[in-house]
Design a protein around this motif. Structure first.
Motif, PDB file in Angstrom:
ATOM      1  N   GLU A   1       0.790  -1.227   0.000  1.00 14.26           N
ATOM      2  CA  GLU A   1       0.000   0.000   0.000  1.00 14.26           C
ATOM      3  C   GLU A   1       0.827   1.285   0.000  1.00 14.26           C
ATOM      4  OE1 GLU A   1      -3.942   1.834   2.203  1.00 14.26           O
ATOM      5  OE2 GLU A   1      -2.646   0.459   3.312  1.00 14.26           O
ATOM      6  N   PRO A   2       1.936   1.376   0.746  1.00 16.06           N
ATOM      7  CA  PRO A   2       2.681   2.647   0.757  1.00 16.06           C
ATOM      8  C   PRO A   2       3.445   2.949  -0.532  1.00 16.06           C
ATOM      9  CG  PRO A   2       3.188   1.302   2.703  1.00 16.06           C
ATOM     10  CD  PRO A   2       2.497   0.431   1.726  1.00 16.06           C
ATOM     11  N   LEU A   3       3.557   1.992  -1.420  1.00 15.40           N
ATOM     12  CA  LEU A   3       4.370   2.173  -2.612  1.00 15.40           C
ATOM     13  C   LEU A   3       3.732   3.152  -3.591  1.00 15.40           C
ATOM     14  CD1 LEU A   3       5.500  -1.493  -3.426  1.00 15.40           C
ATOM     15  CD2 LEU A   3       6.727   0.255  -2.129  1.00 15.40           C
ATOM     16  N   HIS A   4       4.589   3.846  -4.320  1.00 14.04           N
ATOM     17  CA  HIS A   4       4.155   4.711  -5.424  1.00 14.04           C
ATOM     18  C   HIS A   4       3.597   3.821  -6.536  1.00 14.04           C
ATOM     19  CE1 HIS A   4       4.590   7.319  -8.982  1.00 14.04           C
ATOM     20  NE2 HIS A   4       4.541   8.335  -8.130  1.00 14.04           N
ATOM     21  N   PRO A   5       2.624   4.322  -7.317  1.00 15.71           N
ATOM     22  CA  PRO A   5       2.078   3.500  -8.414  1.00 15.71           C
ATOM     23  C   PRO A   5       3.153   2.926  -9.337  1.00 15.71           C
ATOM     24  CG  PRO A   5       0.695   5.417  -8.099  1.00 15.71           C
ATOM     25  CD  PRO A   5       1.860   5.585  -7.170  1.00 15.71           C
ATOM     26  N   ALA A   6       4.201   3.704  -9.624  1.00 14.98           N
ATOM     27  CA  ALA A   6       5.272   3.203 -10.492  1.00 14.98           C
ATOM     28  C   ALA A   6       6.012   2.050  -9.830  1.00 14.98           C
ATOM     29  CB  ALA A   6       6.245   4.327 -10.834  1.00 14.98           C
ATOM     30  N   ASP A   7       6.151   2.101  -8.499  1.00 15.03           N
ATOM     31  CA  ASP A   7       6.827   1.021  -7.792  1.00 15.03           C
ATOM     32  C   ASP A   7       5.958  -0.234  -7.724  1.00 15.03           C
ATOM     33  OD1 ASP A   7       9.211   2.412  -7.226  1.00 15.03           O
ATOM     34  OD2 ASP A   7       8.225   3.481  -5.603  1.00 15.03           O
ATOM     35  N   ILE A   8       4.641  -0.045  -7.608  1.00  8.68           N
ATOM     36  CA  ILE A   8       3.744  -1.204  -7.640  1.00  8.68           C
ATOM     37  C   ILE A   8       3.838  -1.877  -9.012  1.00  8.68           C
ATOM     38  CG2 ILE A   8       1.342  -1.966  -7.502  1.00  8.68           C
ATOM     39  CD1 ILE A   8       0.795   0.282  -5.561  1.00  8.68           C
ATOM     40  N   ALA A   9       3.897  -1.058 -10.069  1.00  2.56           N
ATOM     41  CA  ALA A   9       4.062  -1.617 -11.413  1.00  2.56           C
ATOM     42  C   ALA A   9       5.366  -2.394 -11.516  1.00  2.56           C
ATOM     43  CB  ALA A   9       4.018  -0.500 -12.450  1.00  2.56           C
ATOM     44  N   ASP A  10       6.447  -1.841 -10.964  1.00  2.00           N
ATOM     45  CA  ASP A  10       7.739  -2.534 -10.983  1.00  2.00           C
ATOM     46  C   ASP A  10       7.678  -3.838 -10.184  1.00  2.00           C
ATOM     47  OD1 ASP A  10       8.913  -0.626 -12.547  1.00  2.00           O
ATOM     48  OD2 ASP A  10       9.852   0.458 -10.892  1.00  2.00           O
TER      49      ASP A  10
END
Length: 468
Positions: free
Chosen positions: A49-58
């Motif tokens: 949950e705390p991750l940035h959308p780009a990091d979730i994609a990664d």
């Protein structure tokens, strides 16, 4: 909810902020996937949950194929449009296939038109129709219009969410309009000024609007000179215009000159990265070169160029076979001839890389082709003389045979000169025939340098009487 930080011993502990370098370290990814595998979806959700959308994609790109679906199910409510917009094409397609039309429509509706089109355009025709039917009429109409434009064109790249005002408005009218309409886009740097036919006549930066008295007319403060992008312009040309004129955003116009959308620099950055990487991979014959690309697709993209290289190698072998007797009489020739071909190949690759880049950035056009060829000939001559002297002196000393040194020097000079010509002529010729010079140039240049290298060295050795 606090972020997570990785300690040196690999364990996870709660902290207020996660360092950017630690977000997707192997220990973190393993912790998320282990939580999913153990059925602890709450823990997986807490970590992601705390991750940035780009990091979730990664995170999804780092996850093995077979474990992506369970991970998606565990953090389904975090997979919004921003995450899908940042995701690798192959990974996104895999996840989209697992969603129903309603879910895809909801995700696409959250995005700007250009990002929504990027998600929908790769879907099968039937899946596209189902998704579009599930969307709101306005969103569906915008995406259908975008899909009607050619692939990799400004029409596909542009977003329709923009701010346009009539030229007779004052600064005060514009400010009141921006404040009074919550449905307007929030991501913009300038306001487009249009005439009654909705044709752009100028632009006005937000900074100018905020610093100008309310009573001043937009027509008096706007900048009339602007760069307009035709809706059917190729995205590479769009990127070149942004780069050349240092644009932040630009208006997109249709065939009649009406404003239909805008392109922003963040979209162009992606295009520049994609095109640069694509050309580099095409030069090597590696296809798209994406580590998430299916194995069969990678195989199909690469094997045809390996087969082409096989035939060019056979041509070089045939040339060598013509001088079999010469080689038998002087074994040193067999030792030295790969040097001539190898150095020539490197020289050709250098020129090829420069030429392909120049073509891609419009630095090399029909008006300066002759000058570019002349330049590469001069560079090749200088390189050839330098390398020929070095190899000629070295061979003369090592083998104690000045004539052999002279032969290899002459062959090296010849091959480097030919390599320089091939490195510029091959991609230019392909470009003139509307073929992508990055795709096949390397095969032809390598064939030329190998063949000429062997032919020049062995031919000169035979003709000079070096071999008795």
């Amino acid at each position: 909810m606090s972020d997570t930080e990785l300690r040196n011993d690999g364990r996870l502990e709660d902290e207020h902020q996660l360092d950017a370098d630690d977000r997707l370290r192997p220990e973190f990814v393993d912790a998320v996937l282990d939580a999913v595998e153990n059925g602890d979806t709450e823990e997986a959700h807490r970590l992601v949950e705390p991750l940035h959308p780009a990091d979730i994609a990664d995170l999804f790109e780092l996850t093995p194929d077979e474990r992506r679906a369970p991970l998606a199910a565990a953090v389904a409510d975090l997979l919004d449009g921003d995450v899908f917009a940042e995701m690798n094409d192959y990974v996104r397609e895999q996840l989209i296939d697992a969603l129903d039309a309603r879910q895809v429509a909801d995700i696409a509706s959250e995005l700007d038109t250009d990002d929504a089109v990027a998600i929908i355009e790769d879907m099968d025709a039937e899946d596209q129709r189902e998704v579009l039917r599930a969307m709101e009429p306005d969103d569906r109409a915008a995406i259908e219009e975008a899909l009607s434009y050619p692939e990799e064109s400004a029409g596909r790249l542009m977003q329709r969410e923009l701010i346009a005002v009539p030229e007779h408005w004052t600064i005060g009218d514009t400010i009141d309009y921006l404040r009074g309409h919550e449905e307007l886009t929030t991501d913009f740097w300038e306001v487009f000024v249009v005439d009654p036919a909705h044709k752009p006549v100028g632009t006005c930066a937000l900074s100018w609007i905020l610093r100008t008295p309310r009573s001043i007319s937009m027509a008096d403060v706007m900048q009339r000179e602007q760069t307009l992008i035709p809706v059917d312009m190729d995205q590479e040309e769009v990127a070149l215009r942004f780069q050349k004129y240092a644009l932040i955003s630009a208006a997109v116009v249709d065939g009649s000159g009406r404003l239909v959308g805008m392109i922003t620099v963040d979209d162009v950055v992606h295009i520049i990265q994609e095109e640069a990487g694509e050309d580099a991979l095409l030069l090597s014959g590696a296809g798209e070169g994406d580590i998430n690309e299916p194995v069969v697709d990678s195989y199909k993209a690469r094997v045809r160029w390996l087969i082409a290289n096989l035939f060019t190698a056979l041509l070089a072998s045939f040339i060598i076979s013509m001088f079999e007797t010469t080689i038998e009489r002087m074994v040193a020739l067999a030792t030295l001839m790969p040097i001539v071909a190898g150095v020539g190949g490197n020289a050709g690759t250098q020129t090829l890389a420069v030429t392909v880049r120049a073509l891609a950035t419009n630095q090399l056009t029909q008006s300066n082709t002759a000058r570019a060829i002349g330049r590469e000939i001069r560079v090749a001559l200088l390189n050839g003389v330098t390398v020929a002297v070095v190899i000629g002196v070295g061979v003369s000393i090592v083998f104690g045979n000045p004539m052999l040194g002279g032969v290899i020097a002459a062959a090296m000079m010849t091959n480097i000169l030919v390599a320089g010509l091939a490195g510029v002529l091959v991609p230019v010729t392909l470009d003139r025939f509307n073929a992508d010079p990055a795709v096949a140039s390397s095969v032809f240049v390598t064939m030329t340098t190998d063949s000429i290298g062997f032919l020049a060295f062995l031919g000169l050795a035979t003709a000079s009487g070096l071999v008795g």
